[in-house]
Design a protein around this motif. Structure first.
Motif, mmCIF file in Angstrom:
data_model
loop_
_atom_site.group_PDB
_atom_site.id
_atom_site.type_symbol
_atom_site.label_atom_id
_atom_site.label_comp_id
_atom_site.label_asym_id
_atom_site.label_seq_id
_atom_site.Cartn_x
_atom_site.Cartn_y
_atom_site.Cartn_z
ATOM 1 N N ILE A 212 -58.916 51.823 33.899
ATOM 2 C CA ILE A 212 -58.702 50.485 33.850
ATOM 3 C C ILE A 212 -57.158 50.214 33.171
ATOM 4 O O ILE A 212 -56.448 49.274 33.758
ATOM 5 N N LEU A 213 -56.866 50.913 32.262
ATOM 6 C CA LEU A 213 -55.395 50.742 31.563
ATOM 7 C C LEU A 213 -54.294 50.928 32.820
ATOM 8 O O LEU A 213 -53.319 50.239 33.022
ATOM 9 N N ASN A 214 -54.618 51.894 33.706
ATOM 10 C CA ASN A 214 -53.662 52.259 34.827
ATOM 11 C C ASN A 214 -53.616 51.078 35.682
ATOM 12 O O ASN A 214 -52.478 50.597 36.421
ATOM 13 N N VAL A 215 -54.761 50.385 36.037
ATOM 14 C CA VAL A 215 -54.867 49.230 36.952
ATOM 15 C C VAL A 215 -54.267 48.155 36.244
ATOM 16 O O VAL A 215 -53.134 47.650 36.846
ATOM 17 N N VAL A 216 -54.295 47.624 35.210
ATOM 18 C CA VAL A 216 -53.573 46.789 34.342
ATOM 19 C C VAL A 216 -52.018 46.923 34.558
ATOM 20 O O VAL A 216 -51.065 46.059 34.767
ATOM 21 N N THR A 217 -51.712 48.370 34.164
ATOM 22 C CA THR A 217 -50.280 48.557 34.048
ATOM 23 C C THR A 217 -49.603 48.292 35.452
ATOM 24 O O THR A 217 -48.501 48.085 35.770
ATOM 25 N N GLU A 218 -50.423 48.700 36.856
ATOM 26 C CA GLU A 218 -49.728 48.567 37.872
ATOM 27 C C GLU A 218 -49.685 47.183 38.362
ATOM 28 O O GLU A 218 -49.175 47.127 39.488
ATOM 29 N N ARG A 219 -50.175 46.362 37.598
ATOM 30 C CA ARG A 219 -50.033 44.999 38.083
ATOM 31 C C ARG A 219 -48.595 44.418 38.117
ATOM 32 O O ARG A 219 -48.191 43.351 38.328
ATOM 33 N N SER B 188 -46.627 43.211 35.421
ATOM 34 C CA SER B 188 -46.533 42.075 34.706
ATOM 35 C C SER B 188 -46.901 42.191 33.146
ATOM 36 O O SER B 188 -47.701 43.170 32.976
ATOM 37 N N ASP B 189 -46.785 41.444 32.261
ATOM 38 C CA ASP B 189 -47.090 41.352 31.094
ATOM 39 C C ASP B 189 -48.620 40.850 30.847
ATOM 40 O O ASP B 189 -48.493 39.695 31.297
ATOM 41 N N PRO C 254 -48.261 51.259 27.429
ATOM 42 C CA PRO C 254 -47.007 50.748 27.920
ATOM 43 C C PRO C 254 -46.670 49.371 27.332
ATOM 44 O O PRO C 254 -47.612 48.617 26.850
ATOM 45 N N GLU C 255 -45.425 49.229 27.040
ATOM 46 C CA GLU C 255 -44.947 48.029 26.462
ATOM 47 C C GLU C 255 -45.364 46.706 26.845
ATOM 48 O O GLU C 255 -45.538 45.570 26.175
#
Length: 249
Positions: free
Chosen positions: A125-132, A134-135, A151-152
């Motif tokens: 899930i974190l990877n999916v969000v990161t791959e978007r 955008s903040d 990720p920041e």
């Protein structure tokens, strides 16, 4: 100094009171085709959120209309990632159409619970969000564990539930058990005040658990949800607590 808390609600799930609930919350989590929803329902919810300056969140789940996303599914990582991206794409397209920003992502149902139970699911899930690219803010349950550094561009908001009972480890009591869902507006208001002011929540067994929450959820399908939110909002205001979640258009 007055405190501020984000109050969120799962909307766009076919409920009758979305238009009444939306003005009472600061963030909404919109079903986007996994457990419920299509372009029409998503557009309607995003439009309402824009009208009332409510943060728009995607509420992706396992692709499971039949069980409303409340049963775990054995999908390959790639298959699950593709489903989640497709659901979030639906929200983002609507956000662009209405000129609002996607604020956060909150997994739904079994996926949310599995995120806490399985580090592999949490990492996915974190990877999916990161791959978007955008903040974004990711709503998570307590004691979540990831295998890598956040990720920041991603902010985590710890979520508490106003209308769900907790076990002593702050996992949710199964909806199949008695007392799992709370629907007394006055009891819930007192509970939320304690969560905000004292960072305390009472477990089903009566144990006081200390934890700080960034956002608190009231489910739109809980009995008395509208009344709960009306009374909760009034009580928070009376106690000097502002409802807000950094709305950005």
């Amino acid at each position: 100094m007055n405190k501020t808390i984000d109050i969120n609600c799962d909307l766009g799930e076919g409920g009758k009171f979305d238009a009444d609930i939306m003005p009472l919350v600061s963030s909404c989590n919109i079903a986007c085709g996994g457990h419920f929803g299509d372009k029409t329902s998503v557009d309607k919810a995003v439009s309402l959120a824009k009208t009332y300056h409510v943060n728009v969140g995607a509420h992706p789940s396992y692709p499971d209309f039949e069980n409303f996303g409340r049963k775990s599914m054995d999908l390959s990582p790639d298959e699950l990632k593709n489903h989640l991206h497709q659901q979030i794409d639906l929200i983002e397209e609507s956000c662009k159409d209405f000129g609002v920003k996607l604020h956060h992502i909150k997994p739904h149902g079994a996926l949310y619970n599995d995120m806490r139970k399985s580090q592999n699911i949490a990492d996915l899930i974190l990877n999916v969000v990161t791959e978007r690219n955008s903040d974004l803010i990711l709503f998570t349950p307590p004691y979540i564990k990831f295998s890598s550094k956040i990720p920041e561009c991603i902010t985590l908001w710890m979520e508490g539930f106003a209308d769900r009972a907790y076990q002593n480890d702050l996992s949710l009591v199964s909806r199949k058990e008695n007392g799992a869902v709370l629907n007394d507006p006055d009891l819930i208001s007192k509970r939320v005040l304690s969560m905000i002011n004292n960072q305390e929540v009472l477990s089903l067994s009566g144990e006081i658990i200390n934890h700080q929450f960034d956002t608190i959820c009231v489910h739109s399908d809980t009995a008395n949800a509208l009344k709960i939110l009306e009374i909760l909002r009034a009580n928070l205001t009376q106690n000097g607590i502002k409802i807000g979640g950094n709305y950005e258009s």
